[in-house]
Write an enzyme that holds these catalytic residues in place. Structure first.
Site, PDB file in Angstrom:
ATOM      1  CD  GLU A 176      32.346 -39.125 119.631  1.00 46.24           C
ATOM      2  OE1 GLU A 176      32.160 -37.939 119.318  1.00 46.24           O
ATOM      3  OE2 GLU A 176      33.385 -39.514 120.197  1.00 46.24           O
ATOM      4  CG  HIS A 252      28.863 -37.071 115.795  1.00 43.47           C
ATOM      5  ND1 HIS A 252      29.214 -35.821 116.260  1.00 43.47           N
ATOM      6  CD2 HIS A 252      29.688 -37.952 116.414  1.00 43.47           C
ATOM      7  CE1 HIS A 252      30.202 -35.937 117.133  1.00 43.47           C
ATOM      8  NE2 HIS A 252      30.505 -37.219 117.239  1.00 43.47           N
ATOM      9  CB  CYS A 370      25.724 -29.842 117.228  1.00 43.83           C
ATOM     10  SG  CYS A 370      26.358 -30.960 115.964  1.00 43.83           S
TER      11      CYS A 370
END
Length: 447
Positions: A176, A252, A370
């Protein structure tokens, strides 16, 4: 001798098809706003405003382009045929969920774009890039090819930069990107400690794993990235994310922890083995002491941390300590707002908090952290990279006018099948690659 280095933040421009399809199981914000009307124009302008605020404060701020969406090559590879309008009509009728997936603007969250290791940490003294395969979610698994092209166009000098392909697209190597990776150091130009946080061991059935939501980053992927990047063994720490946090919506690690310099700001539920993780970092961190800023559940309940995205904030150096750049939602959750006031008054390394309006992104599950990919570059590397993506006043004005000219201010799920939308997107992106001087990075440009 330490080569002077700075951290550059590369934010993703929000794409013209920004919409709320609720594609990300395990991301509470994404699912809670499913099917709401979106405003792509407002989202892109909010992202640009955030970039401009940081550039005006003297931070190196770069821009990464959005991806081509809807992605017709993916639909054709899955058996849909005919002209573009025919393909869109077919997929809307037979599989609207698939249309939503290939129309996602999730590439704007560039913390997931890649893992980046600065030259101070690598044995060959080059900056290493590996695009994330993002295999946990189909709509994101189609990103890494164009992400790789964009990164190669920006960082093309092979004497300074090394590019790797994404890891194999299987669950065992789910990667990720930088959302599960942070770097701690005494100075950006000095060797640091790269912290890789994984959710599960894919090849070990007996290892602890979340029960409700999937763990997206694997132990195996994190180790593979470290090997590919030629990292020193003494400069790497691998830590498992707390499975209970993943099950609470912390999909995450950057939703529950953020680090910068010698400061790690984290919730007590961030790591499965908190003490050993901190000890491993301290043992490897040279030239300074680790400042571990721990937030307890009694101060900020985990649910409040997730809903506010307290830890999905940017931690930035200033002349007077560190600035925590938070989403506006942090001031709307009482426990979080009270904690932030106490944090600034505590005399610790975080001395200021600033609010950024990124509501359009937040509704889809992504905060300030993000939206950016961190790339540490020394003076020579900054000079060697492509300069056309560094945000200046002139580029900001051009991009603002570009968004105003090409983006819609209202987008529904039905609109994704509109052939005119696809034409609008391709025209806009073709113009954008000219503005940024990136060349032909999109499939429609490459014939």
């Amino acid at each position: 001798m330490i080569n002077h280095a700075r951290e550059a933040n590369f934010d993703g421009l929000v794409g013209p098809t920004h919409n709320y399809a609720g594609l990300s199981w395990g991301n509470v914000a994404s699912k809670s706003n499913v099917s709401a009307l979106s405003n792509p124009k407002e989202a892109a302008l909010q992202g640009l405003a955030k970039m401009k605020q940081l550039a005006d404060r003297g931070y190196v701020q770069g821009v990464l382009p959005p991806h081509e969406r809807p992605h017709l090559p993916t639909l054709r590879a899955l058996g849909f045929s005919g002209n573009d309008a025919d393909v869109l009509a077919q997929v809307l009728k037979k599989s609207p969920e698939l249309l939503a997936a290939v129309s996602s603007a999730a590439a704007m969250w560039t913390a997931n774009a890649a893992t980046v290791s600065p030259s101070a940490d690598t044995r060959d003294r080059r900056v290493h890039f590996t695009p994330a395969n993002l295999g946990a979610k189909f709509h994101r698994s189609i990103e890494h090819v164009v992400t790789g092209r964009a990164l190669k166009a920006i960082f093309s000098d092979e004497s300074h930069f090394s590019h790797h392909p994404a890891l194999p697209a299987v669950s065992h190597f789910g990667d990720e990107g930088a959302a599960n990776h942070t770097r701690l150091c005494s100075d950006y130009g000095a060797p640091g400690v790269e912290l890789f946080v994984y959710g599960q061991r894919a090849l070990n059935d007996k290892a602890k794993a979340p029960k409700r939501f999937p763990a997206r980053q694997t132990f195996e992927a994190s180790h593979a990235i470290a090997r590919l990047h030629n990292l020193r063994d003494e400069g790497v720490v691998f830590a498992q994310q707390n499975p209970a946090a993943i099950d609470a919506g912390v999909f995450h690690n950057d939703v529950i922890a953020v680090g910068n310099g010698n400061t790690l700001f984290y919730h007590e539920m961030a790591f499965l083995n908190e003490n050993s993780t901190l000890n491993d970092i301290r043992e490897r961190l040279t030239g300074c002491e680790l400042h571990a800023v721990r937030v307890s559940g009694s101060e900020v309940p985990l649910a409040d941390a997730v809903s506010s995205y307290l830890f999905n904030s940017q931690l930035l150096n200033t002349d007077n300590g560190m600035l925590l750049a938070v989403p506006g939602e942090c001031r709307e959750v009482a426990s979080v707002s009270q904690y932030l006031d106490k944090l600034v008054a505590s005399g610790g390394p975080i001395t200021a908090v600033e609010v950024f309006d990124v509501k359009q992104s937040m509704r889809n599950g992504g905060g300030p952290a993000c939206l950016r990919l961190r790339v540490v570059l020394n003076d020579e590397e900054r000079a060697a990279m492509h300069q056309g993506v560094i945000l200046t006043n002139v580029l900001y004005e051009r991009l603002t006018h570009w968004v105003e000219a090409h983006y819609r201010d209202r987008l529904s799920q039905q609109d994704l099948a509109d052939p005119m939308l696809l034409q609008e997107v391709q025209k806009a992106l073709d113009e954008l690659t000219g503005i940024l001087s990136l060349g032909s990075i999109y499939d429609f440009q490459r014939g």
